[in-house]
Design a protein around this motif. Sequence first.
Motif, PDB file in Angstrom:
ATOM      1  N   LEU A 241       0.823  -1.206   0.000  1.00  0.00           N
ATOM      2  CA  LEU A 241       0.000   0.000   0.000  1.00  0.00           C
ATOM      3  C   LEU A 241       0.859   1.258   0.000  1.00  0.00           C
ATOM      4  N   ASP A 242       1.907   1.265   0.828  1.00  0.00           N
ATOM      5  CA  ASP A 242       2.776   2.436   0.901  1.00  0.00           C
ATOM      6  C   ASP A 242       3.588   2.598  -0.378  1.00  0.00           C
ATOM      7  N   GLY A 243       4.041   1.492  -0.936  1.00  0.00           N
ATOM      8  CA  GLY A 243       4.871   1.535  -2.133  1.00  0.00           C
ATOM      9  C   GLY A 243       4.113   1.884  -3.378  1.00  0.00           C
ATOM     10  N   TRP A 244       2.835   1.554  -3.392  1.00  0.00           N
ATOM     11  CA  TRP A 244       2.052   1.863  -4.580  1.00  0.00           C
ATOM     12  C   TRP A 244       1.768   3.356  -4.658  1.00  0.00           C
ATOM     13  N   GLY A 245       1.624   3.967  -3.514  1.00  0.00           N
ATOM     14  CA  GLY A 245       1.385   5.408  -3.503  1.00  0.00           C
ATOM     15  C   GLY A 245      -0.015   5.753  -3.973  1.00  0.00           C
ATOM     16  N   LEU A 246      -0.233   6.999  -4.239  1.00  0.00           N
ATOM     17  CA  LEU A 246      -1.562   7.462  -4.638  1.00  0.00           C
ATOM     18  C   LEU A 246      -1.699   7.628  -6.140  1.00  0.00           C
ATOM     19  N   GLY A 247      -0.610   7.492  -6.871  1.00  0.00           N
ATOM     20  CA  GLY A 247      -0.677   7.666  -8.316  1.00  0.00           C
ATOM     21  C   GLY A 247      -0.923   6.360  -9.030  1.00  0.00           C
ATOM     22  N   ALA A 248      -0.895   6.408 -10.338  1.00  0.00           N
ATOM     23  CA  ALA A 248      -1.138   5.228 -11.167  1.00  0.00           C
ATOM     24  C   ALA A 248       0.085   4.331 -11.241  1.00  0.00           C
ATOM     25  N   GLU A 249       1.236   4.854 -10.865  1.00  0.00           N
ATOM     26  CA  GLU A 249       2.479   4.085 -10.959  1.00  0.00           C
ATOM     27  C   GLU A 249       3.031   3.799  -9.568  1.00  0.00           C
ATOM     28  N   SER A 250       3.660   2.647  -9.443  1.00  0.00           N
ATOM     29  CA  SER A 250       4.302   2.287  -8.184  1.00  0.00           C
ATOM     30  C   SER A 250       5.630   3.003  -8.072  1.00  0.00           C
ATOM     31  N   ASN A 251       6.018   3.339  -6.851  1.00  0.00           N
ATOM     32  CA  ASN A 251       7.350   3.871  -6.637  1.00  0.00           C
ATOM     33  C   ASN A 251       8.315   2.761  -6.235  1.00  0.00           C
ATOM     34  N   LEU A 252       7.861   1.497  -6.351  1.00  0.00           N
ATOM     35  CA  LEU A 252       8.706   0.339  -6.078  1.00  0.00           C
ATOM     36  C   LEU A 252       9.190  -0.259  -7.394  1.00  0.00           C
ATOM     37  N   PRO A 253      10.399  -0.818  -7.402  1.00  0.00           N
ATOM     38  CA  PRO A 253      10.838  -1.547  -8.592  1.00  0.00           C
ATOM     39  C   PRO A 253       9.897  -2.735  -8.844  1.00  0.00           C
ATOM     40  N   LEU A 254       9.752  -3.108 -10.086  1.00  0.00           N
ATOM     41  CA  LEU A 254       8.846  -4.177 -10.474  1.00  0.00           C
ATOM     42  C   LEU A 254       9.127  -5.478  -9.723  1.00  0.00           C
ATOM     43  N   GLY A 255      10.382  -5.829  -9.574  1.00  0.00           N
ATOM     44  CA  GLY A 255      10.731  -7.058  -8.866  1.00  0.00           C
ATOM     45  C   GLY A 255      10.312  -7.023  -7.404  1.00  0.00           C
ATOM     46  N   THR A 256      10.461  -5.884  -6.768  1.00  0.00           N
ATOM     47  CA  THR A 256      10.062  -5.736  -5.362  1.00  0.00           C
ATOM     48  C   THR A 256       8.549  -5.829  -5.231  1.00  0.00           C
ATOM     49  N   LEU A 257       7.843  -5.147  -6.109  1.00  0.00           N
ATOM     50  CA  LEU A 257       6.385  -5.183  -6.084  1.00  0.00           C
ATOM     51  C   LEU A 257       5.879  -6.609  -6.281  1.00  0.00           C
ATOM     52  N   THR A 258       6.459  -7.317  -7.229  1.00  0.00           N
ATOM     53  CA  THR A 258       6.059  -8.699  -7.498  1.00  0.00           C
ATOM     54  C   THR A 258       6.327  -9.581  -6.289  1.00  0.00           C
ATOM     55  N   ALA A 259       7.517  -9.466  -5.702  1.00  0.00           N
ATOM     56  CA  ALA A 259       7.871 -10.293  -4.543  1.00  0.00           C
ATOM     57  C   ALA A 259       6.948 -10.003  -3.358  1.00  0.00           C
ATOM     58  N   LEU A 260       6.632  -8.736  -3.134  1.00  0.00           N
ATOM     59  CA  LEU A 260       5.730  -8.381  -2.035  1.00  0.00           C
ATOM     60  C   LEU A 260       4.336  -8.956  -2.256  1.00  0.00           C
ATOM     61  N   LEU A 261       3.818  -8.831  -3.470  1.00  0.00           N
ATOM     62  CA  LEU A 261       2.483  -9.340  -3.744  1.00  0.00           C
ATOM     63  C   LEU A 261       2.441 -10.860  -3.638  1.00  0.00           C
ATOM     64  N   GLU A 262       3.451 -11.544  -4.177  1.00  0.00           N
ATOM     65  CA  GLU A 262       3.467 -12.999  -4.075  1.00  0.00           C
ATOM     66  C   GLU A 262       3.589 -13.452  -2.620  1.00  0.00           C
ATOM     67  N   SER A 263       4.442 -12.797  -1.850  1.00  0.00           N
ATOM     68  CA  SER A 263       4.577 -13.153  -0.435  1.00  0.00           C
ATOM     69  C   SER A 263       3.278 -12.894   0.314  1.00  0.00           C
ATOM     70  N   PHE A 264       2.651 -11.764   0.038  1.00  0.00           N
ATOM     71  CA  PHE A 264       1.358 -11.439   0.644  1.00  0.00           C
ATOM     72  C   PHE A 264       0.357 -12.568   0.390  1.00  0.00           C
ATOM     73  N   LEU A 265       0.251 -12.997  -0.869  1.00  0.00           N
ATOM     74  CA  LEU A 265      -0.714 -14.040  -1.226  1.00  0.00           C
ATOM     75  C   LEU A 265      -0.387 -15.375  -0.566  1.00  0.00           C
ATOM     76  N   VAL A 266       0.886 -15.713  -0.477  1.00  0.00           N
ATOM     77  CA  VAL A 266       1.275 -16.965   0.184  1.00  0.00           C
ATOM     78  C   VAL A 266       0.860 -16.935   1.652  1.00  0.00           C
ATOM     79  N   HIS A 267       1.099 -15.826   2.328  1.00  0.00           N
ATOM     80  CA  HIS A 267       0.782 -15.749   3.759  1.00  0.00           C
ATOM     81  C   HIS A 267      -0.720 -15.660   3.999  1.00  0.00           C
ATOM     82  N   VAL A 268      -1.473 -15.071   3.085  1.00  0.00           N
ATOM     83  CA  VAL A 268      -2.939 -15.117   3.168  1.00  0.00           C
ATOM     84  C   VAL A 268      -3.385 -16.575   3.109  1.00  0.00           C
ATOM     85  N   ARG A 269      -2.833 -17.325   2.169  1.00  0.00           N
ATOM     86  CA  ARG A 269      -3.195 -18.737   1.995  1.00  0.00           C
ATOM     87  C   ARG A 269      -2.818 -19.563   3.222  1.00  0.00           C
ATOM     88  N   VAL A 270      -1.650 -19.331   3.788  1.00  0.00           N
ATOM     89  CA  VAL A 270      -1.219 -20.070   4.986  1.00  0.00           C
ATOM     90  C   VAL A 270      -2.182 -19.816   6.147  1.00  0.00           C
TER      91      VAL A 270
END
Length: 176
Positions: free
Chosen positions: A33-62
């Motif tokens: 949420l913090d990295g995405w910011g309020l604009g249409a673009e993320s202020n996080l590198p693509l790899g970081t954003l992907t890793a965060l989202l995948e980790s988020f989904l794994v821990h939701v599932r666990v």
Amino acid sequence: METPHDRVPDRELVRRELTYELGVLDYCYSALLDGWGLGAESNLPLGTLTALLESFLVHVRVLDEFLGAGATRSDDLRAKQLAAAWDRPGFLEPEIRTAINKQLTHLTDPRADRPLWDVNRLAGEAGRCFLAWFDTLDDETADILRPTVESATRIVDRSSQESWHRLNLGFRWETN
């Protein structure tokens, strides 16, 4: 005959594991949420954003599995082991659980259909279901597991304040 899931596990072990799961979920959710910011673009590198989202989904599932969804293996920790009255089947809808499995744990053709993940809804459901389970614990177990409530409460509070974050794992990794 007693099965491993009829026994109450070491509550200190459960506290450590749940503190980890909820802590990582809270961190990934907040960073997304913090990295995405309020604009249409993320202020996080693509790899970081992907890793965060995948980790988020794994821990939701666990957490969903801990709270009652899915098949049980002999060494799984389950919410019902600590609260016999708990009878909920987790919090994820079966199609969401399947989508997470297909996106993160199987190289399948449907991965081409990349869903938008409503991180606010998923985080809020995880936190609310966890807190509902926590409310069913006996006093002694609740005292031992109380440190887990902080992250769950923070997740629920933040999910009720945010409303627009839907993220997609449809990023394309290409080289020229």
